[in-house]
Design a protein around this motif. Sequence first.
Motif, PDB file in Angstrom:
ATOM      1  N   ILE A   1     -35.559 -36.167   4.612  1.00  0.00           N
ATOM      2  CA  ILE A   1     -35.022 -37.509   4.370  1.00  0.00           C
ATOM      3  C   ILE A   1     -33.882 -37.374   3.368  1.00  0.00           C
ATOM      4  N   SER A   2     -32.774 -38.067   3.615  1.00  0.00           N
ATOM      5  CA  SER A   2     -31.693 -38.104   2.626  1.00  0.00           C
ATOM      6  C   SER A   2     -31.814 -39.389   1.810  1.00  0.00           C
TER       7      SER A   2
ATOM      8  N   ASP B   1     -39.436 -27.226  -6.322  1.00  0.00           N
ATOM      9  CA  ASP B   1     -39.649 -27.033  -4.884  1.00  0.00           C
ATOM     10  C   ASP B   1     -38.451 -26.281  -4.298  1.00  0.00           C
ATOM     11  N   PRO B   2     -38.452 -24.940  -4.353  1.00  0.00           N
ATOM     12  CA  PRO B   2     -37.302 -24.152  -3.879  1.00  0.00           C
ATOM     13  C   PRO B   2     -36.947 -24.394  -2.412  1.00  0.00           C
ATOM     14  N   LYS B   3     -37.907 -24.859  -1.607  1.00  0.00           N
ATOM     15  CA  LYS B   3     -37.644 -25.064  -0.180  1.00  0.00           C
ATOM     16  C   LYS B   3     -37.000 -26.414   0.125  1.00  0.00           C
ATOM     17  N   ILE B   4     -36.802 -27.234  -0.911  1.00  0.00           N
ATOM     18  CA  ILE B   4     -36.256 -28.572  -0.669  1.00  0.00           C
ATOM     19  C   ILE B   4     -34.837 -28.504  -0.109  1.00  0.00           C
ATOM     20  N   ILE B   5     -34.051 -27.525  -0.559  1.00  0.00           N
ATOM     21  CA  ILE B   5     -32.676 -27.379  -0.050  1.00  0.00           C
ATOM     22  C   ILE B   5     -32.706 -27.041   1.429  1.00  0.00           C
ATOM     23  N   GLU B   6     -33.598 -26.125   1.791  1.00  0.00           N
ATOM     24  CA  GLU B   6     -33.729 -25.723   3.199  1.00  0.00           C
ATOM     25  C   GLU B   6     -34.093 -26.920   4.078  1.00  0.00           C
ATOM     26  N   ARG B   7     -34.992 -27.788   3.580  1.00  0.00           N
ATOM     27  CA  ARG B   7     -35.391 -28.973   4.358  1.00  0.00           C
ATOM     28  C   ARG B   7     -34.219 -29.932   4.536  1.00  0.00           C
ATOM     29  N   LYS B   8     -33.512 -30.182   3.448  1.00  0.00           N
ATOM     30  CA  LYS B   8     -32.402 -31.136   3.510  1.00  0.00           C
ATOM     31  C   LYS B   8     -31.281 -30.627   4.415  1.00  0.00           C
ATOM     32  N   LEU B   9     -31.068 -29.308   4.420  1.00  0.00           N
ATOM     33  CA  LEU B   9     -29.988 -28.730   5.223  1.00  0.00           C
ATOM     34  C   LEU B   9     -30.204 -28.928   6.723  1.00  0.00           C
ATOM     35  N   LYS B  10     -31.446 -29.195   7.130  1.00  0.00           N
ATOM     36  CA  LYS B  10     -31.715 -29.431   8.553  1.00  0.00           C
ATOM     37  C   LYS B  10     -30.948 -30.645   9.072  1.00  0.00           C
ATOM     38  N   LEU B  11     -30.668 -31.594   8.174  1.00  0.00           N
ATOM     39  CA  LEU B  11     -29.946 -32.799   8.587  1.00  0.00           C
ATOM     40  C   LEU B  11     -28.486 -32.506   8.919  1.00  0.00           C
ATOM     41  N   THR B  12     -27.955 -31.371   8.436  1.00  0.00           N
ATOM     42  CA  THR B  12     -26.549 -31.050   8.704  1.00  0.00           C
ATOM     43  C   THR B  12     -26.316 -30.670  10.166  1.00  0.00           C
TER      44      THR B  12
ATOM     45  N   ASP C   1     -13.869 -43.842   7.619  1.00  0.00           N
ATOM     46  CA  ASP C   1     -12.986 -43.486   8.738  1.00  0.00           C
ATOM     47  C   ASP C   1     -13.770 -43.173  10.007  1.00  0.00           C
ATOM     48  N   GLY C   2     -14.847 -43.932  10.233  1.00  0.00           N
ATOM     49  CA  GLY C   2     -15.634 -43.761  11.446  1.00  0.00           C
ATOM     50  C   GLY C   2     -16.545 -42.550  11.452  1.00  0.00           C
ATOM     51  N   ILE C   3     -16.729 -41.894  10.302  1.00  0.00           N
ATOM     52  CA  ILE C   3     -17.593 -40.711  10.213  1.00  0.00           C
ATOM     53  C   ILE C   3     -18.822 -41.047   9.376  1.00  0.00           C
ATOM     54  N   PHE C   4     -19.995 -40.683   9.888  1.00  0.00           N
ATOM     55  CA  PHE C   4     -21.273 -40.925   9.215  1.00  0.00           C
ATOM     56  C   PHE C   4     -21.623 -39.719   8.342  1.00  0.00           C
ATOM     57  N   TYR C   5     -22.123 -39.981   7.124  1.00  0.00           N
ATOM     58  CA  TYR C   5     -22.521 -38.911   6.201  1.00  0.00           C
ATOM     59  C   TYR C   5     -23.925 -39.183   5.659  1.00  0.00           C
ATOM     60  N   PHE C   6     -24.767 -38.147   5.639  1.00  0.00           N
ATOM     61  CA  PHE C   6     -25.990 -38.190   4.844  1.00  0.00           C
ATOM     62  C   PHE C   6     -25.608 -37.887   3.393  1.00  0.00           C
ATOM     63  N   VAL C   7     -26.346 -38.467   2.440  1.00  0.00           N
ATOM     64  CA  VAL C   7     -26.122 -38.160   1.021  1.00  0.00           C
ATOM     65  C   VAL C   7     -27.468 -37.842   0.380  1.00  0.00           C
ATOM     66  N   GLU C   8     -27.548 -36.695  -0.255  1.00  0.00           N
ATOM     67  CA  GLU C   8     -28.786 -36.270  -0.912  1.00  0.00           C
ATOM     68  C   GLU C   8     -28.520 -35.994  -2.386  1.00  0.00           C
ATOM     69  N   CYS C   9     -29.269 -36.665  -3.260  1.00  0.00           N
ATOM     70  CA  CYS C   9     -29.170 -36.441  -4.704  1.00  0.00           C
ATOM     71  C   CYS C   9     -30.309 -35.513  -5.128  1.00  0.00           C
TER      72      CYS C   9
END
Length: 576
Positions: free
Chosen positions: A373-374, A398-409, A381-389
Amino acid sequence: MSNENFWNFEAKIFKEVAELTQKECKEDYKKIACVLDNWVDLLNIVRKYSQDEIINSVSAVFLLSSGKQMRWIAHEILSGAYFEAIIDLRWVVETIIFSFHIDKWLDEEAKLIFGANKGSEMSLKYETLALKDMVEDILRYTNFKDREKIKKEKIEEHIKHLSEEQRELYKKFYSNVLDKLLFCKFSGKKGLIRNLPFATNELNKLYGELSKYTHFSHKILQPIYEKANWDLVFNFSLDKELVATCTDFLIKVMDVFYATLYLKFPKIRDEIKQNLEYCKSNGVLFAITENVTKAPIDFKVSFKEAQELVNFKILSGNYIAREKGWERSLYHREIEVESETHRKLKELSVRYFQKLGYRTNQMPVGVKEEYAISDYFMVKDGIFYFVECLTNEAIRRDPKIIERKLKLTKYAPMWFVLERTANLKLFPEKDNIYFLLVDIRRNECIIPKKKKERSLVWQLGESDDPSAIPKLIEFTKSKNANERRLAASALGKLAKHKPQIYMACPHLVKLLKDEKPQVRQYAAKALGKIRYVKALPHLRALLNDEKYYVREAAKIAIKNCEREYERYKKEKGAPS
């Protein structure tokens, strides 16, 4: 005591406290007068809108009727009814929040189902709110499982007099809108505050502070316990500390009013800005409204609008959490609900992105297929972005949190909002990943520069190929000082390739006299790595260089060359 004497007695008490407040709390009195005077002026300007424009907006009706309410609250503050004033201020904030969302939800849903004009009718809004109140009264004493059934029954009962075609339309409309309105009632107001276009951490704090005085808490007992002031609880008397507190609350609530006015009434935005300047000159600041005036006007993007830009299904964070069977604590941990640092990252980043022209929506979202979840999403400009803080603490925990968030890319570009001290090396270098670094202490946001493509000189040095040496020798003759520096550094990296590297040494010796100190430094380093003994006289000359780092590089190079000279003497005798 007769009725007439009673009211005269009460009026005398109020008057005495008000006069004492004006005398003892001059600064607070001046601020209250400044705020209300400007507020009345603005209400007169708002009335220049047509009657239809005003009467068909829930927010407009409330804002126009609020002049009387705010004057009464000021009277309460000046007359010593401090807790009563705070209770009324909390009611005002809640009304602003609800009216803002009610207008938006009902207009959007009505236009979608009935057509362009239906969304502006107050009659439909009135009927919807009346139905909501009726259903709400019943649901208050009903099990959660039966709520959907009761809601449907009451909607059917409400529309039974309509034709079959109309019933289908109204059934869909009421069902969709009541879901949102009842969710507000039974799930609290913090979510509504968070989804306001001018939502800030200060607004959340304001509502929390007002609630401390309006519910049974130590704040009510504080005057008795700390000051032994029984009059303050049972009668009307002056308390300078509470006057200052109430004045501060009044200004902050007016700030929310101004922000709402600015968004709801575009025709009077210039007048609002003028009023802000006047109030600022009198020591009254409206931080929320200031931010609204600086941000792009259309800075909120709807869920529906964002969905039209992508070819995957965007789902709310709550929905994904339910689908995945997460406990609420796990969901809260995933979006760092309890972290003050996380809230600051989100608040500052939203404000920064809006200034850059992004339209944001602060709802946590994700993709059903992924376990991620982001924090929010935005569009530009018509482009959708996820944003994660992500806070440093979350990454550490939680070292794996980056790996989970990167799945959204895999689905859309993503911005990572990080603390200023975050380690960017933990993230991969991809074209669809962007970073915003936030300095929380200074309230500053920085977009770090992406690493430039490595130059040819650097690549030759990293090649570990002796055939690159002649090419690097040519770069030592470049007119570009940076290329000469990089060439010297690259030749030092190829020092192990002997005897080929010796052909570069005369050119490195020439660089020891270069006009640029960093070129001299890296030439000395390279000769030291190669251990070119014939460079010793030239290296010793650098011991008097004006730059400290050049002298240090020369010392290390001399030491290496002298060791090489001693080794050579032992093996073959002194070189010629």
